[in-house]
Design a protein around this motif. Structure first.
Motif, PDB file in Angstrom:
ATOM      1  N   TRP A  41      31.042  17.568  69.984  1.00 14.77           N
ATOM      2  CA  TRP A  41      31.421  18.831  70.613  1.00 14.77           C
ATOM      3  C   TRP A  41      31.894  18.569  72.031  1.00 14.77           C
ATOM      4  O   TRP A  41      31.184  17.953  72.834  1.00 14.77           O
ATOM      5  N   LEU A  59      30.967  21.118  63.553  1.00 13.11           N
ATOM      6  CA  LEU A  59      30.919  19.659  63.593  1.00 13.11           C
ATOM      7  C   LEU A  59      30.788  19.076  62.185  1.00 13.11           C
ATOM      8  O   LEU A  59      31.447  18.085  61.843  1.00 13.11           O
ATOM      9  N   THR A 260      26.378  16.422  67.938  1.00 18.55           N
ATOM     10  CA  THR A 260      27.153  15.386  67.250  1.00 18.55           C
ATOM     11  C   THR A 260      26.763  15.360  65.778  1.00 18.55           C
ATOM     12  O   THR A 260      25.585  15.499  65.444  1.00 18.55           O
TER      13      THR A 260
END
Length: 312
Positions: A41, A59, A260
């Motif tokens: 991000w 994500l 992540t």
């Protein structure tokens, strides 16, 4: 338009069309070639659970799309088992379990790829009836159409896995019977194993876990050697990570928001990345070293066809 001009126009049009098709085919081939993705991000800082969940979903989607999409791993009519970490009676904010939004997104993408049934389940360490509620994972997955399976300990079946150390271990048969297995761990500290990541998440498919604690790296290598070929893709949740006092956690001070998600087909590479994400050296984590030595993957994840994706 003259006959010559008409022919020239048709040739140019056909050439342009062929080039467009060729570019599309090259892009598709490039997508297929990627065997690991890291989606991070890069937008405004996500604060609060609702915002973090939205980021987690984006994500996850981008990480899987970067591998070529879920259709690379799931075909129409297949039965899929999604295996998160639902081990502990903890809410999502404490990062002891996989983020519910990550799991829900995986489930949704499986159905969009044509899955007939998607099952979600784990073998919790805490009481399942409590853990399946507090983690928020079953509720989020069920909202996407998944069947939630609470593993019945009476149904585990002794299974020959042919490991160097572990010859047989009770495994939940319904997981092995599915067409597709998707491994969805969370990245966190573990007091005995150093870290719990992709390989360690397989312990949620077995019983008799104390056996593994006698030699965790070797036992995880044996289990991964057996389960790895049965796994279509791994999705590593690094949205919130537990930096200390794992695997149970409980102190918000031990949680780091990393926003992540990584995905791929190499469990050792993903674990090496997870170690980096948590500020550890892959060579210091026994299961990563043993997995690499056994040929289950590479510790050098940057040597792979790696795609890093900025999401905002």
């Amino acid at each position: 338009m003259s006959e010559h001009s008409r022919r020239e126009f048709m040739v140019r049009s056909a050439t342009a069309g062929a080039l467009a098709l060729g570019a599309r085919d090259l892009l598709a081939a490039d997508a297929r070639a990627a065997n690991m993705t890291i989606a991070k991000w890069t937008g405004a800082e996500a604060t609060g659970s609702s915002q973090i969940d939205k980021v987690a979903a984006q994500l996850t989607e981008k990480a899987i799309e970067g591998l070529g999409g879920m259709k690379r791993f799931v075909s129409r009519g297949q039965v899929v088992w999604v295996k998160p970490n639902i081990a502990w009676d903890r809410p999502p904010e404490l990062a002891a379990n996989t983020n519910p939004a990550v799991v829900a997104t995986v489930v949704r993408m499986c159905f969009e790829a044509g899955a007939k049934i998607v099952k979600v389940g784990d073998n919790p360490c805490n009481q399942a009836e409590k853990t399946y509620v507090s983690t928020g994972i079953p509720a989020a997955a069920k909202a996407m159409g998944a069947q939630i399976v609470m593993l019945d300990r009476r149904r585990f079946r002794k299974t020959a896995i042919g490991g160097d150390r572990v010859k047989t271990i009770p495994i939940y048969p319904e997981i092995l019977d599915c067409d597709v297995l998707i491994n969805v761990p969370v990245a966190k500290h573990h007091r005995s194993a150093g870290l719990t990541l992709t390989m360690k998440n397989y312990m949620g498919v077995i019983e008799d876990r104390p056996t593994f604690h006698q030699a965790i790296p070797e036992c995880l290598t044996d289990l991964t050697r057996f389960m790895g070929p049965r796994t279509a893709v791994h999705v590593l949740d690094g949205v919130r990570v537990l930096d200390n006092h794992g695997p149970r956690g409980g102190d918000p001070a031990d949680v780091r928001v990393k926003t992540t998600v990584a995905a791929g087909i190499d469990p050792v590479a993903l674990d090496a990345f997870g170690a980096d994400l948590l500020g550890r050296k892959p060579k210091d984590i026994g299961s990563i070293v043993k997995g690499s030595e056994a040929g289950l993957g590479t510790m050098d994840y940057r040597s792979l066809a790696l795609r890093e994706i900025a999401v905002s």
